[in-house]
Design a protein around this motif. Structure first.
Motif, PDB file in Angstrom:
ATOM      1  N   MET A   1      44.407  37.705  38.529  1.00  0.00           N
ATOM      2  CA  MET A   1      45.419  37.951  39.553  1.00  0.00           C
ATOM      3  C   MET A   1      45.412  36.805  40.563  1.00  0.00           C
ATOM      4  SD  MET A   1      45.140  42.062  40.283  1.00  0.00           S
ATOM      5  CE  MET A   1      46.727  42.064  41.114  1.00  0.00           C
ATOM      6  N   ASN A   2      46.573  36.556  41.154  1.00  0.00           N
ATOM      7  CA  ASN A   2      46.673  35.526  42.182  1.00  0.00           C
ATOM      8  C   ASN A   2      46.892  36.198  43.538  1.00  0.00           C
ATOM      9  OD1 ASN A   2      49.572  36.006  42.558  1.00  0.00           O
ATOM     10  ND2 ASN A   2      49.789  35.027  40.540  1.00  0.00           N
ATOM     11  N   PRO A   3      46.735  35.454  44.652  1.00  0.00           N
ATOM     12  CA  PRO A   3      46.854  36.069  45.984  1.00  0.00           C
ATOM     13  C   PRO A   3      48.189  36.749  46.232  1.00  0.00           C
ATOM     14  CG  PRO A   3      45.821  33.911  46.140  1.00  0.00           C
ATOM     15  CD  PRO A   3      46.290  34.054  44.717  1.00  0.00           C
ATOM     16  N   GLU A   4      49.270  36.262  45.591  1.00  0.00           N
ATOM     17  CA  GLU A   4      50.589  36.876  45.801  1.00  0.00           C
ATOM     18  C   GLU A   4      50.674  38.274  45.186  1.00  0.00           C
ATOM     19  OE1 GLU A   4      50.118  33.772  44.734  1.00  0.00           O
ATOM     20  OE2 GLU A   4      50.639  32.798  46.626  1.00  0.00           O
ATOM     21  N   VAL A  38      37.824  37.661  43.687  1.00  0.00           N
ATOM     22  CA  VAL A  38      37.040  38.497  42.777  1.00  0.00           C
ATOM     23  C   VAL A  38      37.809  38.795  41.493  1.00  0.00           C
ATOM     24  CG1 VAL A  38      35.890  40.724  42.516  1.00  0.00           C
ATOM     25  CG2 VAL A  38      35.783  39.530  44.700  1.00  0.00           C
ATOM     26  N   LEU A  39      39.130  38.954  41.612  1.00  0.00           N
ATOM     27  CA  LEU A  39      39.952  39.376  40.476  1.00  0.00           C
ATOM     28  C   LEU A  39      40.721  38.220  39.840  1.00  0.00           C
ATOM     29  CD1 LEU A  39      41.414  42.683  41.977  1.00  0.00           C
ATOM     30  CD2 LEU A  39      39.325  42.369  40.637  1.00  0.00           C
ATOM     31  N   ALA A  40      40.247  37.006  40.027  1.00  0.00           N
ATOM     32  CA  ALA A  40      40.974  35.829  39.528  1.00  0.00           C
ATOM     33  C   ALA A  40      41.202  35.891  38.022  1.00  0.00           C
ATOM     34  CB  ALA A  40      40.218  34.553  39.903  1.00  0.00           C
ATOM     35  N   ASP A  41      40.271  36.453  37.263  1.00  0.00           N
ATOM     36  CA  ASP A  41      40.386  36.490  35.804  1.00  0.00           C
ATOM     37  C   ASP A  41      40.973  37.795  35.275  1.00  0.00           C
ATOM     38  OD1 ASP A  41      39.203  33.979  35.676  1.00  0.00           O
ATOM     39  OD2 ASP A  41      37.176  34.816  35.603  1.00  0.00           O
ATOM     40  N   VAL A  42      41.301  38.720  36.159  1.00  0.00           N
ATOM     41  CA  VAL A  42      41.746  40.041  35.725  1.00  0.00           C
ATOM     42  C   VAL A  42      43.275  40.105  35.693  1.00  0.00           C
ATOM     43  CG1 VAL A  42      41.647  42.511  36.203  1.00  0.00           C
ATOM     44  CG2 VAL A  42      39.692  41.053  36.748  1.00  0.00           C
ATOM     45  N   PRO A  43      43.884  40.489  34.577  1.00  0.00           N
ATOM     46  CA  PRO A  43      45.345  40.655  34.539  1.00  0.00           C
ATOM     47  C   PRO A  43      45.794  41.764  35.477  1.00  0.00           C
ATOM     48  CG  PRO A  43      44.404  40.569  32.321  1.00  0.00           C
ATOM     49  CD  PRO A  43      43.261  40.717  33.261  1.00  0.00           C
ATOM     50  N   ASP A  44      46.985  41.601  36.060  1.00  0.00           N
ATOM     51  CA  ASP A  44      47.441  42.574  37.051  1.00  0.00           C
ATOM     52  C   ASP A  44      47.647  43.962  36.456  1.00  0.00           C
ATOM     53  OD1 ASP A  44      49.528  41.562  35.551  1.00  0.00           O
ATOM     54  OD2 ASP A  44      51.018  41.885  37.112  1.00  0.00           O
ATOM     55  N   TRP A  49      45.597  49.695  35.901  1.00  0.00           N
ATOM     56  CA  TRP A  49      44.992  50.719  35.037  1.00  0.00           C
ATOM     57  C   TRP A  49      43.593  51.075  35.542  1.00  0.00           C
ATOM     58  CZ3 TRP A  49      40.495  50.370  32.123  1.00  0.00           C
ATOM     59  CH2 TRP A  49      40.256  51.430  31.241  1.00  0.00           C
ATOM     60  N   ALA A  50      42.829  50.054  35.958  1.00  0.00           N
ATOM     61  CA  ALA A  50      41.465  50.287  36.435  1.00  0.00           C
ATOM     62  C   ALA A  50      41.466  51.123  37.712  1.00  0.00           C
ATOM     63  CB  ALA A  50      40.756  48.954  36.673  1.00  0.00           C
ATOM     64  N   VAL A  51      42.468  50.918  38.547  1.00  0.00           N
ATOM     65  CA  VAL A  51      42.574  51.724  39.766  1.00  0.00           C
ATOM     66  C   VAL A  51      42.731  53.204  39.413  1.00  0.00           C
ATOM     67  CG1 VAL A  51      44.031  52.237  41.760  1.00  0.00           C
ATOM     68  CG2 VAL A  51      43.463  49.866  41.213  1.00  0.00           C
ATOM     69  N   ILE A  67      36.933  46.964  39.827  1.00  0.00           N
ATOM     70  CA  ILE A  67      37.946  46.517  38.868  1.00  0.00           C
ATOM     71  C   ILE A  67      37.393  45.398  38.001  1.00  0.00           C
ATOM     72  CG2 ILE A  67      40.239  45.494  38.637  1.00  0.00           C
ATOM     73  CD1 ILE A  67      40.977  46.788  41.310  1.00  0.00           C
ATOM     74  N   ALA A  68      36.718  44.442  38.627  1.00  0.00           N
ATOM     75  CA  ALA A  68      36.152  43.322  37.864  1.00  0.00           C
ATOM     76  C   ALA A  68      35.109  43.809  36.869  1.00  0.00           C
ATOM     77  CB  ALA A  68      35.533  42.293  38.821  1.00  0.00           C
ATOM     78  N   GLY A  69      34.317  44.813  37.243  1.00  0.00           N
ATOM     79  CA  GLY A  69      33.307  45.352  36.335  1.00  0.00           C
ATOM     80  C   GLY A  69      33.933  46.006  35.122  1.00  0.00           C
ATOM     81  N   ARG A  70      35.034  46.736  35.335  1.00  0.00           N
ATOM     82  CA  ARG A  70      35.731  47.355  34.197  1.00  0.00           C
ATOM     83  C   ARG A  70      36.328  46.280  33.280  1.00  0.00           C
ATOM     84  NH1 ARG A  70      36.730  52.857  34.382  1.00  0.00           N
ATOM     85  NH2 ARG A  70      36.200  53.894  36.354  1.00  0.00           N
ATOM     86  N   TRP A  71      36.807  45.210  33.880  1.00  0.00           N
ATOM     87  CA  TRP A  71      37.377  44.138  33.056  1.00  0.00           C
ATOM     88  C   TRP A  71      36.305  43.478  32.205  1.00  0.00           C
ATOM     89  CZ3 TRP A  71      41.375  42.371  30.750  1.00  0.00           C
ATOM     90  CH2 TRP A  71      41.444  41.045  30.342  1.00  0.00           C
ATOM     91  N   ARG A  72      35.133  43.223  32.771  1.00  0.00           N
ATOM     92  CA  ARG A  72      34.043  42.612  32.004  1.00  0.00           C
ATOM     93  C   ARG A  72      33.610  43.529  30.863  1.00  0.00           C
ATOM     94  NH1 ARG A  72      32.377  40.965  37.247  1.00  0.00           N
ATOM     95  NH2 ARG A  72      30.971  42.766  37.393  1.00  0.00           N
TER      96      ARG A  72
END
Length: 228
Positions: A1-4, A38-44, A49-51, A67-72
């Protein structure tokens, strides 16, 4: 995800948990910058979905690390089910001598698997006629992890006992080291030993750097349920 993308994510989260979204715009900007790092590598879409998964399981406010932990965990699960061998039938144009092209294709395939654009390729899907039979593989697993033949041949000089065991298994012969020796009481996996004070002078011949198995041990191996 990006800051926007983060402010929209925080807004969506606030529908389930108003505590997560501050009222001050500067605080929102700072919070967005933190979450974006923290979420730079996580798709939006995965983040959303993780939320939902988090609040289905926990009453506590969500953190970006959740969220990052679920992505990993998601990435590990998909890659653990993927062989990553670049099956030639799927890449007929790939030149195995083109190292740069091979690495690029490998990274592209893995990224596609991670992002859900391509399903993981299990080992069963690429196993050909040269695959190790299930009964042979089970016996190989009993003495250690199977390695490719060319690697096994290079290591044979440094581990003669293990190499001899693998050769016996592949030839369909009983492995004497798969059972303890009833004569010298050598445990499973260990070569036979002499019962004299000076074992080096034991009259039995040595085989490939170790003592030849006693006849009673060979008989026990032949009668073992897992024997070929």
């Amino acid at each position: 995800m990006n800051p926007e993308q983060i402010p929209q994510l925080l807004k969506q989260v606030s529908y389930a948990d108003p505590r997560i979204l501050p009222e001050d715009k500067k605080e929102i900007a700072g919070l967005s910058a933190l979450w974006a790092g923290v979420l730079a590598d996580v798709p939006d879409q995965f983040a959303m979905w993780a939320v939902g998964q988090h609040y289905a399981e926990s009453p506590f406010p969500i953190k970006p690390s959740d969220i990052a932990g679920r992505w990993r965990a998601h990435v590990r699960d998909r890659m653990n089910r993927h062989t990553g061998t670049l099956e030639p039938t799927n890449y007929p144009e790939l030149d195995p001598d083109d190292v740069a092209g091979f690495m690029h294709t490998l990274r592209t395939e893995r990224q596609a698997v991670i992002m859900g654009q391509q399903p993981p390729t299990p080992l069963a899907a690429i196993a050909g006629p040269d695959a190790v039979p299930a009964n042979v593989q089970a016996r190989l697993d009993a003495i250690g992890q199977y390695v490719p033949n060319h690697v096994r041949e290079q290591l044979a000089a440094y581990r003669p006992t293990r190499a001899a065991r693998e050769d016996l298994i592949r030839e369909g012969k009983p492995d004497p080291l798969s059972v303890p020796c009833p004569w010298c009481e050598a445990p499973t996996g260990q070569p036979c030993r002499g019962r004299r004070i000076t074992p080096g002078r034991d009259p039995e011949a040595k085989r490939q750097g170790g003592r030849a198995p006693h006849p009673s041990r060979l008989d026990a191996a032949r009668s073992h349920p897992d024997a070929a």
